[in-house]
Design an enzyme around this catalytic site. Structure first.
Site, PDB file in Angstrom:
ATOM      1  N   LYS A  69       0.853  -1.196   0.000  1.00  0.00           N
ATOM      2  CA  LYS A  69       0.000   0.000   0.000  1.00  0.00           C
ATOM      3  C   LYS A  69       0.883   1.238   0.000  1.00  0.00           C
ATOM      4  O   LYS A  69       1.932   1.274   0.661  1.00  0.00           O
ATOM      5  CB  LYS A  69      -0.913  -0.020   1.243  1.00  0.00           C
ATOM      6  N   SER A 146      -9.758   1.906   2.516  1.00  0.00           N
ATOM      7  CA  SER A 146      -8.899   2.706   1.674  1.00  0.00           C
ATOM      8  C   SER A 146      -7.866   1.886   0.895  1.00  0.00           C
ATOM      9  O   SER A 146      -7.271   2.421  -0.042  1.00  0.00           O
ATOM     10  CB  SER A 146      -8.194   3.770   2.517  1.00  0.00           C
ATOM     11  N   SER A 171      -9.917  -0.475   6.618  1.00  0.00           N
ATOM     12  CA  SER A 171      -9.361  -0.345   5.262  1.00  0.00           C
ATOM     13  C   SER A 171      -8.811  -1.611   4.651  1.00  0.00           C
ATOM     14  O   SER A 171      -8.489  -1.617   3.468  1.00  0.00           O
ATOM     15  CB  SER A 171      -8.250   0.686   5.259  1.00  0.00           C
TER      16      SER A 171
HETATM   17  N1  GLN Z   1     -13.194   4.367   6.271  1.00  0.00           N
HETATM   18  C1  GLN Z   1     -12.452   4.666   7.458  1.00  0.00           C
HETATM   19  C2  GLN Z   1     -11.989   6.102   7.427  1.00  0.00           C
HETATM   20  O1  GLN Z   1     -12.267   6.762   6.485  1.00  0.00           O
HETATM   21  C3  GLN Z   1     -11.301   3.730   7.633  1.00  0.00           C
HETATM   22  C4  GLN Z   1     -10.180   3.966   6.715  1.00  0.00           C
HETATM   23  C5  GLN Z   1      -8.931   3.227   7.096  1.00  0.00           C
HETATM   24  O2  GLN Z   1      -8.989   2.194   7.755  1.00  0.00           O
HETATM   25  N2  GLN Z   1      -7.788   3.774   6.705  1.00  0.00           N
HETATM   26  O3  GLN Z   1     -11.377   6.581   8.310  1.00  0.00           O
END
Ligand code: GLN
Length: 453
Positions: A69, A146, A171
């Site tokens: 990532k 994400s 994410s």
């Molecule tokens: N959807 C969650 C957020 O926007 C989690 C995202 C993540 O785990 N990086 O914070």
């Protein structure tokens, strides 16, 4: 062939690692044209690593193509966390997880697409000038976020592959579910965060995605462990992995009827008996608690990106404030700006007690609620997401609050630092459906046990 079989053959020199790596790079370059899973393809590094490994093939991940990532640093390869403000930033070191993988023979093929700094659940909040990844099953739909790039390439790769991804509030689980792959988010601290471009430090966890649970397990075994460079990292003994008692979370069944039925049927088909358990506090407060804490931490973590030290370069303005404002206005996307404002507000003198400190207390209560459940059960089950992968045009109509509410099932275990895993349990309307299993701290073994192969 899966990653385990591949690495066995590679160690026996039954695979030409250099030739294989070149084919893989060609393949992902082609996929990337329409699907945009990679922000950077690290062709030179991959071939250099392949040549080295081919000379003396060894290690748990011998010759295996591994994607990373974008928020996890890879030495010499542009690492932007999906943000324009880090364009051109090439770390001079590897994140510990990446270093561990390379030591075991992994070949790093590229940096995968993500919501800017991890701010999102659909991978549509990409940074300024970045491309949006597309769902492997329907190009008009999102990958989930994400870690959308990691999930997309994991599904689409016709070669053995594992991705190193990251979760703050879901994410890994969410995109794994939308793209039909397996994703493990370990206990907070099990994998070092050194070299991770942070979102919210008390929530961030590095984990893995692969087509199967056993491949996730293989990668976790390599990247985990105490690291002197991360004070929150820990060596944990693998606990008992027997899963005797399972419960489905009652409130998590208030989702799309089809998704609910599929989760219950998946348990039945595996012959798993279950109780229903209620987690009322988590259901009611986890989301608001998460968004207060996550944005508060993000707003301080992002303060270091001011157009001086890393990435995007700007000509010097006459005052620090003017310089800072110019760089951040031009380079942060809309969602990053929204979260900086939200988080700064929640921490402000005068509001801190009402928001940040209260959310921290609620977090402890949520942890206790889970602990209570784990005194009776080995594993808790829920759908991973309340919906199937949405269409991109539907997403553009959602308000920020509606988007945040989609995380209602994944933020709980993330707030509590609990290991959880999403696995594919089939398809509805030709779109993948994910089931999430959560276990007590350091009981990753139970997740793998229950997920099967
Ligand atoms: N959807 C969650 C957020 O926007 C989690 C995202 C993540 O785990 N990086 O914070």
């Amino acid at each position: 062939m899966n990653a385990i079989e591949f690495t066995e053959m590679a160690r026996k020199k039954e695979i030409d690692i250099v030739e294989h790596t070149c084919q893989v790079i060609e393949n992902i370059e082609k996929i990337n044209k329409n699907y945009h899973y990679f922000n950077t393809i690290s062709k030179e590094l991959a071939i250099e690593q392949a040549k080295k490994i081919a000379k003396s093939p060894k290690g748990t991940l011998c010759g295996l193509p591994v994607s990373v990532k974008d928020c996890i640093c890879v030495k010499g390869v542009e690492s932007t966390a999906g943000s324009k403000i880090l364009k051109g930033y090439r770390p001079v070191f590897n994140a510990t997880a990446v270093e561990n993988a390379i030591k075991e023979g992994a070949i790093i093929i590229g940096k995968t697409s993500q919501d800017e700094f991890g701010f999102g659940s659909f991978n549509v909040n990409v940074g300024v000038d970045f491309e949006m990844p597309r769902n492997p099953f329907d190009i008009e739909r999102c990958t989930g976020g994400s870690s959308g790039g990691s999930a997309g390439v994991t599904q689409m790769a016709n070669f053995p592959h594992i991705s190193i991804a990251e979760s703050t509030g879901g994410s890994i689980a969410c995109p794994a579910s939308f793209c039909g792959v397996a994703g493990i988010t370990p206990t907070y601290g099990l994998v070092s965060r050194y070299g991770l471009i942070d979102y919210a430090s008390s929530l961030d966890k590095i984990g893995a995605m692969a087509k199967t649970a056993s491949e996730c397990r293989l990668m976790l075994g390599v990247i985990k462990g105490k690291d002197p460079k991360d004070a929150t990292s820990i060596d944990a003994k693998e606990g008992d992995s027997a899963v005797k008692k399972v419960a489905v979370i009652k409130e998590a069944l208030e989702v799309d009827e089809k998704i609910k039925d599929m989760v219950l049927k998946a348990l039945d088909s595996k012959g798993i008996k279950y109780d229903i358990v209620s987690l009322p506090l988590t259901a009611k407060y986890a989301n608001s608690c998460y968004y207060i804490l996550a944005t508060s931490e993000a707003s301080t973590n992002l303060a270091k990106f001011c157009g001086f030290k890393y990435g995007a370069e700007f000509s010097l303005e006459d005052s620090y404030n003017a310089h800072f404002t110019k760089a951040r206005s031009a380079c942060f996307g809309k969602e990053a700006k929204r979260r900086i404002i939200l988080g700064t507000f929640a921490r402000m003198a005068g509001f801190r007690d009402a928001f940040y400190l209260k959310a921290a207390k609620v977090r402890t209560m949520i942890i206790n609620e889970y602990k209570q459940a784990f005194s009776q059960y080995d594993a808790l089950v829920s759908p991973t997401m309340p919906v199937l992968a949405p269409r991109l045009d539907e997403l553009s109509k959602l308000t920020p609050l509606q988007s945040y509410m989609m995380d209602v099932l994944t933020v709980g275990p993330n707030l509590a630092g609990l290991p959880h895993m999403s696995i594919n349990i089939g398809f509805s309307n030709r779109l993948p459906v994910g089931m999430m299993i959560t276990a007590d701290h350091f009981c990753e073994g139970k997740l793998f046990e229950m997920a099967g192969h």
